[in-house]
Design a protein around this motif. Structure first.
Motif, PDB file in Angstrom:
ATOM      1  N   ALA A 159       0.827  -1.214   0.000  1.00  0.00           N
ATOM      2  CA  ALA A 159       0.000   0.000   0.000  1.00  0.00           C
ATOM      3  C   ALA A 159       0.860   1.263   0.000  1.00  0.00           C
ATOM      4  N   PHE A 160       1.742   1.421   1.006  1.00  0.00           N
ATOM      5  CA  PHE A 160       2.557   2.630   1.083  1.00  0.00           C
ATOM      6  C   PHE A 160       3.673   2.440   2.109  1.00  0.00           C
ATOM      7  N   TYR A 161       4.547   3.446   2.180  1.00  0.00           N
ATOM      8  CA  TYR A 161       5.615   3.480   3.172  1.00  0.00           C
ATOM      9  C   TYR A 161       5.303   4.557   4.224  1.00  0.00           C
ATOM     10  N   ARG A 162       5.823   4.353   5.436  1.00  0.00           N
ATOM     11  CA  ARG A 162       5.777   5.377   6.477  1.00  0.00           C
ATOM     12  C   ARG A 162       7.199   5.794   6.835  1.00  0.00           C
ATOM     13  N   TYR A 195      16.338   8.875  10.729  1.00  0.00           N
ATOM     14  CA  TYR A 195      15.115   8.388  10.106  1.00  0.00           C
ATOM     15  C   TYR A 195      15.091   6.864  10.050  1.00  0.00           C
ATOM     16  N   PHE A 196      13.881   6.308  10.104  1.00  0.00           N
ATOM     17  CA  PHE A 196      13.675   4.918   9.732  1.00  0.00           C
ATOM     18  C   PHE A 196      12.356   4.820   8.970  1.00  0.00           C
ATOM     19  N   VAL A 197      12.198   3.735   8.219  1.00  0.00           N
ATOM     20  CA  VAL A 197      11.062   3.586   7.311  1.00  0.00           C
ATOM     21  C   VAL A 197      10.420   2.225   7.531  1.00  0.00           C
ATOM     22  N   THR A 198       9.093   2.161   7.399  1.00  0.00           N
ATOM     23  CA  THR A 198       8.364   0.898   7.425  1.00  0.00           C
ATOM     24  C   THR A 198       7.513   0.800   6.160  1.00  0.00           C
ATOM     25  N   SER A 199       7.106  -0.407   5.828  1.00  0.00           N
ATOM     26  CA  SER A 199       6.162  -0.602   4.720  1.00  0.00           C
ATOM     27  C   SER A 199       4.840  -1.091   5.290  1.00  0.00           C
ATOM     28  N   VAL A 200       3.750  -0.756   4.608  1.00  0.00           N
ATOM     29  CA  VAL A 200       2.393  -1.059   5.065  1.00  0.00           C
ATOM     30  C   VAL A 200       1.635  -1.715   3.919  1.00  0.00           C
TER      31      VAL A 200
END
Length: 377
Positions: A159-162, A195-200
């Motif tokens: 769906a998207f990244y945060r 920063y860090f990133v997650t995927s959803v």
């Protein structure tokens, strides 16, 4: 899934007046309309609309597992926005199907009128999407560019990244995007940002956090950002400037631009403007300039050719240095160089480059090194 059922109404009468000659039968509450339910991020979300005769009644949410014989009371909802009411049930278990209905409740009599049907919602076992590693943070001037591996987008349910900022023991969500890049304009010069990133996925399941990437924004001729003309024309043009307090990035339509960034299906291009020409050769370099403190194997191109410049646009690749012959503010011929360190996308999917540049303020001097020499070429 909807299951139609007869609305439940508890009858009530209200006495009116001071004698027993007549009784007034109260109207039952208007039933909730358009009940919907769906699973998202480990919970069940219910929504419904107010009936046309709604008169300030509260709502009661009832639910059960489909295998249970009876419903049980879950919650009372008293606040709705613009005719829409919502409730989120977080007390659910994976691989179980739940059934819900909602009743309008009279505040005066306690009389209830149920929705015409109930809804069934299956709660799946959560499977988090892939972690978007590796992540890179690039220091800019009063901003930061974060980019990461885009492998999660290949998943069918992506769906998207945060994008989060890690600040000591706290973390803050700074944005969401379906692109593998993000420009953080809240970053400040002289302050390290991590920063860090997650995927959803499309069911709201969030991956574990990526590794943390940090940078410290600073004012410089390095870390400029410009967009492709086809995506953000207002920030697609560039003019070499003699002072760092002058705006170098400008409109791609400006008659004063030395070049602009263009894009098409073949990639990105450096297109000379009315006052600029580009050399048809480009050299791969490890840095725009190699000076004191550089790595021993630093490779740069710091002396511009004196001739051979063209008005034809050049294909742009990261890591290559490009030479320009331009008209200065006084109309004299000067030389400048550009090296794109990163090609990517922002959170809106617009194509951009992060680049360094150098400009020789002395007319006719081809040297673009502060040391007055060249390294590698």
């Amino acid at each position: 899934m909807r299951i139609w059922k007869v609305g439940i109404t508890v009858a009530a009468v209200l006495a009116a007046g001071c004698d027993d000659d007549y009784w007034l039968l109260a109207d039952p509450p208007d039933a909730p309309r358009d009940l919907e339910g769906y699973y998202y991020a480990g919970a069940v979300d219910l929504s419904w609309r107010l009936g046309g005769g709604w008169d300030g009644e509260a709502f009661r949410v009832y639910g059960k597992r489909v295998s249970d014989p009876d419903y049980f009371f879950i919650a009372e909802v008293t606040s709705c926005t613009e005719g829409l009411c919502v409730y989120r049930d977080i007390n659910v278990r994976a691989e179980v199907t739940y059934e819900y209905y909602v009743s309008a409740v009279s505040l005066d009599t306690g009389e209830e009128t149920a929705s015409d049907y109930s809804v069934e919602v299956y709660v799946p076992r959560p499977v988090p999407p892939p972690v978007p590693d590796p992540v890179e943070a690039v220091a800019l001037d009063n901003s930061a560019y974060v980019r990461w591996h885009d492998g999660a987008s290949a998943e069918e349910d992506f769906a998207f990244y945060r994008v989060y900022v890690a600040d000591g023991d706290s973390e803050y969500l700074v944005g969401e995007t379906d692109s593998p890049g993000f420009l953080d304009f809240l970053a400040e010069n002289g302050r390290t940002a991590s920063y860090f990133v997650t995927s959803v996925d499309d069911q709201g399941h969030e991956s574990k956090a990526s590794e943390i990437a940090s940078c410290t924004p600073r004012p410089d001729y390095t870390g400029e950002v410009m967009y492709s003309y086809e995506d953000v024309a207002a920030s697609a043009g560039f003019r070499f400037q003699e002072a760092d307090d002058l705006q170098a990035v400008m409109s791609g339509d400006s008659p004063h631009r030395h070049f602009r960034l263009e894009s098409d299906a073949a990639g990105l291009w450096l297109a000379p403007g009315p006052e600029g020409r580009v050399h048809p050769e480009a050299h791969w370099t490890s840095a725009l300039k190699c000076g004191v403190g550089s790595d021993a194997d630093c490779l740069s191109w710091e002396r511009a050719p004196m001739s051979g410049y063209s008005a034809r646009r050049m294909p742009l690749d990261a890591g290559f240095t490009y030479m320009f012959q331009v008209s200065g503010d006084d109309g004299e011929t000067r030389f400048g160089s550009v090296r794109a360190s990163h090609l990517g996308l922002d959170q809106d999917g617009n194509r951009l480059i992060v680049f360094d540049w150098a400009y020789q303020t002395q007319a006719g001097n081809p040297s673009l090194s502060t040391a007055g020499g060249t390294q590698g070429w």
